[in-house]
Design a protein around this motif. Structure first.
Motif: not given
Length: 127
Positions: A35-57
């Motif tokens: 679905k996309g890659i973003s950096v969230d407010k907690d400074n985690n790289l978020k690898l998202s798919t349409v379904l399921g929990k995103p991977m946070r690094i």
């Protein structure tokens, strides 16, 4: 001898079952697309798919490295999905034996990093 009505009912049941299996398979494939890659407010790289929990690094835990030449050549998927320009999941280079996690959506710029000893190749989120 089977009557025409029984034969017709059995044919309809087969068509319906086939349609349900195809629709369910397509739904699973479509919902696993990146679905996309973003950096969230907690400074985690978020690898998202349409379904399921995103991977946070955690961005602070990422060790950026230069992409080795030929790394993305001769890949086989060991777990994940690949369709057209989309590659998501675990892959292995058959020439070098290098294992990696890919999160690619067809963007030209890619980055390579290590996190907890695992190699990642993802679309460049910094652009």
């Amino acid at each position: 001898m089977i009557s025409n009505q029984q034969s017709y009912s059995s044919m309809i049941a087969s068509i319906v079952l086939t349609a349900v299996i195809i629709i369910a398979s397509l739904t699973l494939v479509l919902f696993s697309f990146p679905k996309g890659i973003s950096v969230d407010k907690d400074n985690n790289l978020k690898l998202s798919t349409v379904l399921g929990k995103p991977m946070r690094i955690p961005v602070d835990s990422i060790e950026m490295i230069e992409m080795p030449e030929g790394l993305l050549s001769h890949l086989i998927r060991t777990n994940g999905m690949s369709m057209g320009k989309y590659d998501y999941g675990h892959y292995k280079n058959t020439k070098t034996g290098q294992k990696m996690f890919l999160y690619l959506t067809g963007k030209p710029e890619k980055v390579c990093f290590k996190y907890e000893g695992q190699l990642f190749v993802v679309d460049d989120w910094r652009q």
